[in-house]
Design a protein around this motif. Structure first.
Motif, mmCIF file in Angstrom:
data_model
loop_
_atom_site.group_PDB
_atom_site.id
_atom_site.type_symbol
_atom_site.label_atom_id
_atom_site.label_comp_id
_atom_site.label_asym_id
_atom_site.label_seq_id
_atom_site.Cartn_x
_atom_site.Cartn_y
_atom_site.Cartn_z
ATOM 1 N N CYS A 137 60.036 -15.230 38.482
ATOM 2 C CA CYS A 137 59.258 -14.756 37.342
ATOM 3 C C CYS A 137 59.749 -15.414 36.043
ATOM 4 C CB CYS A 137 59.382 -13.233 37.240
ATOM 5 S SG CYS A 137 58.489 -12.519 35.847
ATOM 6 N N CYS A 153 63.423 -9.698 34.173
ATOM 7 C CA CYS A 153 62.883 -9.368 35.490
ATOM 8 C C CYS A 153 63.892 -9.744 36.579
ATOM 9 C CB CYS A 153 61.585 -10.147 35.694
ATOM 10 S SG CYS A 153 60.790 -9.784 37.263
ATOM 11 N N CYS A 196 55.608 -12.377 37.618
ATOM 12 C CA CYS A 196 55.415 -11.491 38.767
ATOM 13 C C CYS A 196 54.243 -10.549 38.429
ATOM 14 C CB CYS A 196 56.691 -10.695 39.046
ATOM 15 S SG CYS A 196 57.054 -9.480 37.764
ATOM 16 N N HIS A 199 54.875 -8.067 35.457
ATOM 17 C CA HIS A 199 54.872 -8.639 34.100
ATOM 18 C C HIS A 199 53.556 -9.329 33.769
ATOM 19 C CE1 HIS A 199 59.311 -8.013 34.476
ATOM 20 N NE2 HIS A 199 58.997 -7.426 33.339
HETATM 21 ZN ZN LIG Z 1 58.651 -10.192 36.354
#
Ligand SMILES: [Zn+2]
Length: 248
Positions: free
Chosen positions: A208, A203, A237, A240
């Motif tokens: 994250c 990411c 995040c 995800h």
């Molecule tokens: Zn993420």
């Protein structure tokens, strides 16, 4: 059901003992701990293994010869894992491991190793240490927690002039990893799962859990917060998190 196959091959750490800690987070995934040694002196040709070694980190092309001592070391290491300060090309090692694993769709295979794994970065023309190499199988280097993650630059500038300081610093780091071992693993197991099932390498959001963080303290400050499945979801995040909800 998505299946995760774990190969705790050549590690000092008792990864199987972490079954409970992992299931606490990945409660709907099925973890299979495969005890067999993937690389053993009976299965692997030493030559193939020696060709995975990186002798010169500043060159993609590595010498295709080795000294008798190197050969003896590899042979002994296959029998009993011990401290191993050699560098290995993660993708070559991955190819070697793949010969001993049978894959099916919807399966994530993760090999855990004590070996230091590296990959070549053509942008600066050198090999870099990695915690994880993604693919079939994924490889997580346990040594990578302390060798691939970067410490503050002050550490590198004083470690040669203040060896005692460097020694104490490293001992503290080993203690932190030891105490939070399952939490460090969870971050990188996630990276493998996201890659295998969603094709998401990492990411771009720094906060994250799926970010490919380079700094040791960054990773530690993230993973130390993990106690439950909800903590993991909070550390991801929104993109995800929605993926993770369907797999954990
Ligand atoms: Zn993420």
């Amino acid at each position: 059901m998505l299946k995760i196959f774990c190969y705790p091959t050549d590690t000092f750490w008792r990864i199987k003992n972490l079954d409970y800690a992992l299931k606490n987070v990945f409660s709907i995934l099925k973890f299979n701990f495969v005890e067999k040694k993937l690389l053993s002196d009976k299965k692997v040709k030493l030559r193939d293994l020696l060709l995975c070694k990186v002798s010169d980190i500043n060159s993609y092309k590595q010498p295709e010869f080795w000294f008798e001592e190197e050969k003896n070391f590899e042979q002994q290491y296959l029998q009993t894992p011990k401290h191993n300060f050699h560098f290995y090309d993660g993708f070559k090692l991955q190819e070697l491991y793949s010969k001993f694993i049978r894959f099916k769709l919807k399966e994530c295979h993760i090999v855990f190793t004590q070996r230091i794994i590296t990959t070549f970065d053509s942008s600066d023309g050198r090999y870099h240490c990695r915690v994880v190499v993604l693919g079939y199988p994924c490889i997580i280097s346990i040594s990578g927690f302390t060798k691939a993650l970067t410490f503050p630059k002050e550490y590198y500038s004083v470690r040669n002039i203040l060896p005692q300081f460097a020694e104490t610093f490293k001992e503290d780091i080993y203690r932190i990893v030891d105490k939070n071992f399952a939490k460090f693993l969870i971050k990188y197991i996630f990276q493998c799962i996201f890659y295998i099932y969603y094709g998401e390498e990492f990411c771009f959001e720094e906060f994250c859990l799926h970010n490919d963080n380079h700094w040791f303290w960054e990773v530690y400050n993230q993973v130390k917060q993990i106690k439950t499945k909800q903590d993991v979801l909070n550390l991801l995040c929104s993109h995800h998190r929605s993926m993770a909800k369907s797999i954990i």
